[in-house]
Design an enzyme around this catalytic site. Structure first.
Site, PDB file in Angstrom:
ATOM      1  N   HIS A  36       0.857  -1.184   0.000  1.00  0.00           N
ATOM      2  CA  HIS A  36       0.000   0.000   0.000  1.00  0.00           C
ATOM      3  C   HIS A  36       0.895   1.237   0.000  1.00  0.00           C
ATOM      4  O   HIS A  36       2.133   1.121  -0.045  1.00  0.00           O
ATOM      5  CB  HIS A  36      -0.958  -0.025   1.198  1.00  0.00           C
ATOM      6  CG  HIS A  36      -0.278  -0.276   2.507  1.00  0.00           C
ATOM      7  ND1 HIS A  36       0.629   0.611   3.060  1.00  0.00           N
ATOM      8  CD2 HIS A  36      -0.328  -1.328   3.371  1.00  0.00           C
ATOM      9  CE1 HIS A  36       1.068   0.136   4.206  1.00  0.00           C
ATOM     10  NE2 HIS A  36       0.522  -1.049   4.419  1.00  0.00           N
ATOM     11  N   GLU A  37       0.283   2.403   0.098  1.00  0.00           N
ATOM     12  CA  GLU A  37       1.039   3.664   0.024  1.00  0.00           C
ATOM     13  C   GLU A  37       2.117   3.775   1.103  1.00  0.00           C
ATOM     14  O   GLU A  37       3.113   4.462   0.917  1.00  0.00           O
ATOM     15  CB  GLU A  37       0.087   4.867   0.114  1.00  0.00           C
ATOM     16  CG  GLU A  37      -0.499   5.286  -1.211  1.00  0.00           C
ATOM     17  CD  GLU A  37       0.556   5.674  -2.248  1.00  0.00           C
ATOM     18  OE1 GLU A  37       1.478   6.427  -1.909  1.00  0.00           O
ATOM     19  OE2 GLU A  37       0.460   5.220  -3.395  1.00  0.00           O
ATOM     20  N   HIS A  39       4.077   1.336   2.215  1.00  0.00           N
ATOM     21  CA  HIS A  39       5.256   0.665   1.659  1.00  0.00           C
ATOM     22  C   HIS A  39       5.891   1.515   0.545  1.00  0.00           C
ATOM     23  O   HIS A  39       7.110   1.639   0.457  1.00  0.00           O
ATOM     24  CB  HIS A  39       4.871  -0.691   1.050  1.00  0.00           C
ATOM     25  CG  HIS A  39       4.267  -1.670   2.013  1.00  0.00           C
ATOM     26  ND1 HIS A  39       2.944  -2.034   1.973  1.00  0.00           N
ATOM     27  CD2 HIS A  39       4.813  -2.372   3.031  1.00  0.00           C
ATOM     28  CE1 HIS A  39       2.700  -2.921   2.920  1.00  0.00           C
ATOM     29  NE2 HIS A  39       3.816  -3.148   3.586  1.00  0.00           N
ATOM     30  N   GLY A 150       8.951   1.527   8.513  1.00  0.00           N
ATOM     31  CA  GLY A 150       7.900   2.474   8.884  1.00  0.00           C
ATOM     32  C   GLY A 150       7.788   2.646  10.388  1.00  0.00           C
ATOM     33  O   GLY A 150       7.933   1.691  11.144  1.00  0.00           O
ATOM     34  N   VAL A 179       2.009   6.418   7.096  1.00  0.00           N
ATOM     35  CA  VAL A 179       1.095   6.912   6.060  1.00  0.00           C
ATOM     36  C   VAL A 179      -0.322   6.490   6.451  1.00  0.00           C
ATOM     37  O   VAL A 179      -0.557   5.329   6.810  1.00  0.00           O
ATOM     38  CB  VAL A 179       1.470   6.363   4.667  1.00  0.00           C
ATOM     39  CG1 VAL A 179       0.465   6.807   3.622  1.00  0.00           C
ATOM     40  CG2 VAL A 179       2.878   6.820   4.287  1.00  0.00           C
ATOM     41  N   MET A 187      -2.398   3.060   7.464  1.00  0.00           N
ATOM     42  CA  MET A 187      -2.459   2.029   6.422  1.00  0.00           C
ATOM     43  C   MET A 187      -1.778   0.763   6.913  1.00  0.00           C
ATOM     44  O   MET A 187      -0.740   0.821   7.576  1.00  0.00           O
ATOM     45  CB  MET A 187      -1.790   2.505   5.149  1.00  0.00           C
ATOM     46  CG  MET A 187      -2.606   3.557   4.453  1.00  0.00           C
ATOM     47  SD  MET A 187      -1.948   3.864   2.808  1.00  0.00           S
ATOM     48  CE  MET A 187      -3.063   5.155   2.286  1.00  0.00           C
TER      49      MET A 187
HETATM   50  P1  AMP Z   1       4.864  -5.148   6.427  1.00  0.00           P
HETATM   51  O1  AMP Z   1       4.674  -5.530   5.006  1.00  0.00           O
HETATM   52  O2  AMP Z   1       3.590  -4.874   7.155  1.00  0.00           O
HETATM   53  O3  AMP Z   1       5.803  -6.055   7.165  1.00  0.00           O
HETATM   54  O4  AMP Z   1       5.594  -3.733   6.403  1.00  0.00           O
HETATM   55  C1  AMP Z   1       6.784  -3.542   5.690  1.00  0.00           C
HETATM   56  C2  AMP Z   1       7.337  -2.178   6.023  1.00  0.00           C
HETATM   57  O5  AMP Z   1       6.390  -1.163   5.708  1.00  0.00           O
HETATM   58  C3  AMP Z   1       7.637  -2.025   7.523  1.00  0.00           C
HETATM   59  O6  AMP Z   1       8.830  -1.297   7.695  1.00  0.00           O
HETATM   60  C4  AMP Z   1       6.440  -1.262   8.011  1.00  0.00           C
HETATM   61  O7  AMP Z   1       6.685  -0.507   9.179  1.00  0.00           O
HETATM   62  C5  AMP Z   1       6.171  -0.348   6.836  1.00  0.00           C
HETATM   63  N1  AMP Z   1       4.785   0.136   6.878  1.00  0.00           N
HETATM   64  C6  AMP Z   1       3.667  -0.600   7.041  1.00  0.00           C
HETATM   65  N2  AMP Z   1       2.585   0.206   7.096  1.00  0.00           N
HETATM   66  C7  AMP Z   1       3.053   1.478   6.979  1.00  0.00           C
HETATM   67  C8  AMP Z   1       2.419   2.766   6.969  1.00  0.00           C
HETATM   68  N3  AMP Z   1       1.101   2.911   7.096  1.00  0.00           N
HETATM   69  N4  AMP Z   1       3.214   3.850   6.837  1.00  0.00           N
HETATM   70  C9  AMP Z   1       4.550   3.729   6.704  1.00  0.00           C
HETATM   71  N5  AMP Z   1       5.198   2.548   6.694  1.00  0.00           N
HETATM   72  C10 AMP Z   1       4.451   1.438   6.831  1.00  0.00           C
END
Ligand code: AMP
EC number: 6.3.2.1
Length: 292
Positions: A36-37, A39, A150, A179, A187
């Site tokens: 999503h945005e 990432h 994130g 985000v 998100m």
């Molecule tokens: P995930 O796929 O959930 O393991 O997340 C992969 C990376 O994206 C991690 O570093 C998360 O912290 C980051 N991330 C997930 N959601 C968000 C968000 N809403 N805003 C910014 N970074 C995010």
């Protein structure tokens, strides 16, 4: 450089060797896919800080508990590849299965002792051991100059900062702001689990954190009323609290109050229906931190 998809550890080793020979600067964005945005903001920032961005897409089994959502975690490989490329990533590491990262006989794990302990670490035993292990493996395989994560997963970010420092991995670990959807919801790939009604109720997390920030601006510094402001929103929305805690922004140790000039972080985890959601915001410290 044409977009490439790497599937195996050998692919990564070959590819990074070529990259080093050509003198590129590499940014790595580890993810579990269903992008999503949030990432994509990491990928775009990676492009600003390096000339090549690699994204890993791997649903890491070792960070899921036995009763968690590993088997139903959302996936959209084709969509993810298109999003990675459009955000500026040149390379995707997508292991075909868990055995690529954890082959038969695998027995090595990484444990970050202190910052893993409270909050999600206390509620999800073994979770950060799995996160620390997979991120250590990715950082040692790719040896990126920069790795982006994130603040949405704030405790995870502190765990990764610790292992990068303690194991001398030498990456510049960049934490990026959360985000959010226009209505404030952070998100998350897990938002896909929410029914329209559960999604509406999930707004209580960000609303509660914003209420606490407003209280602090009006001069309330003690943890109790700040935490209570979040709890009120959770209760009003009928969400089940997992935790609400005010902690030191770096060490993640509990705070009784926000001291002037000391960055603190308010973190919340709660269930909307059966879906566990997390969110957090900065309290105190920098002037403009934690704004939605
Ligand atoms: P995930 O796929 O959930 O393991 O997340 C992969 C990376 O994206 C991690 O570093 C998360 O912290 C980051 N991330 C997930 N959601 C968000 C968000 N809403 N805003 C910014 N970074 C995010």
């Amino acid at each position: 450089m044409a977009p490439a998809v790497l599937k195996t550890v050998a692919d990564v080793k070959d590819w990074t060797a070529g990259l080093r020979r050509e003198g590129h600067r590499l940014a790595l964005v580890p993810t579990m896919g269903f992008l999503h945005e949030g990432h994509l903001s990491l990928i775009r920032e990676g492009r600003r800080r390096a000339d090549v961005v690699a994204v890993s897409i791997f649903v890491n089994p070792t960070q899921f508990g036995p009763r968690e959502d590993l088997s139903r975690y959302p996936r959209d490989y084709e969509g993810d590849v298109a999003k990675c490329i459009s955000a500026g990533a040149q390379v995707i590491f997508a292991p075909a299965g868990p055995e690529v990262m954890y082959p038969q006989g695998y027995q090595t794990y990484v444990e970050v002792t202190d910052v893993s302990q409270g909050l999600c670490g206390a509620r999800r035993p073994g979770h950060f051991r799995g996160v620390a292990t997979v991120v250590t493996k990715l950082l040692t395989l790719f040896r990126p100059e920069v790795a982006l994560f994130g603040e949405k997963d704030y405790q995870q970010l502190q765990v990764i900062r610790a292992l990068n420092q303690d194991l001398h991995l030498g990456a510049d670990i960049v934490g990026m702001p959360t985000v959010r959807e226009p209505d404030g919801l952070a998100m998350s790939s897990r938002n896909a689990y929410l029914s329209p009604e559960e999604r509406q109720r999930a707004l209580a997390l960000s609303r509660g954190l914003k209420a606490a920030q407003a209280l602090l601006r009006e001069g309330t510094r003690e943890s109790e009323p700040l935490v209570a402001a979040v709890r009120r929103e959770l209760e009003a929305a009928g969400l089940r609290e997992d935790y609400v805690e005010l902690v030191d922004a770096e060490r993640l140790t509990p705070l009784a109050s926000v001291a002037p000039g000391q960055p603190a972080r308010l973190l919340v985890a709660a269930f909307s229906g059966t879906t566990r959601l997390i969110d957090n915001m900065q309290l105190g410290g920098e002037e403009n931190a934690g704004r939605v």
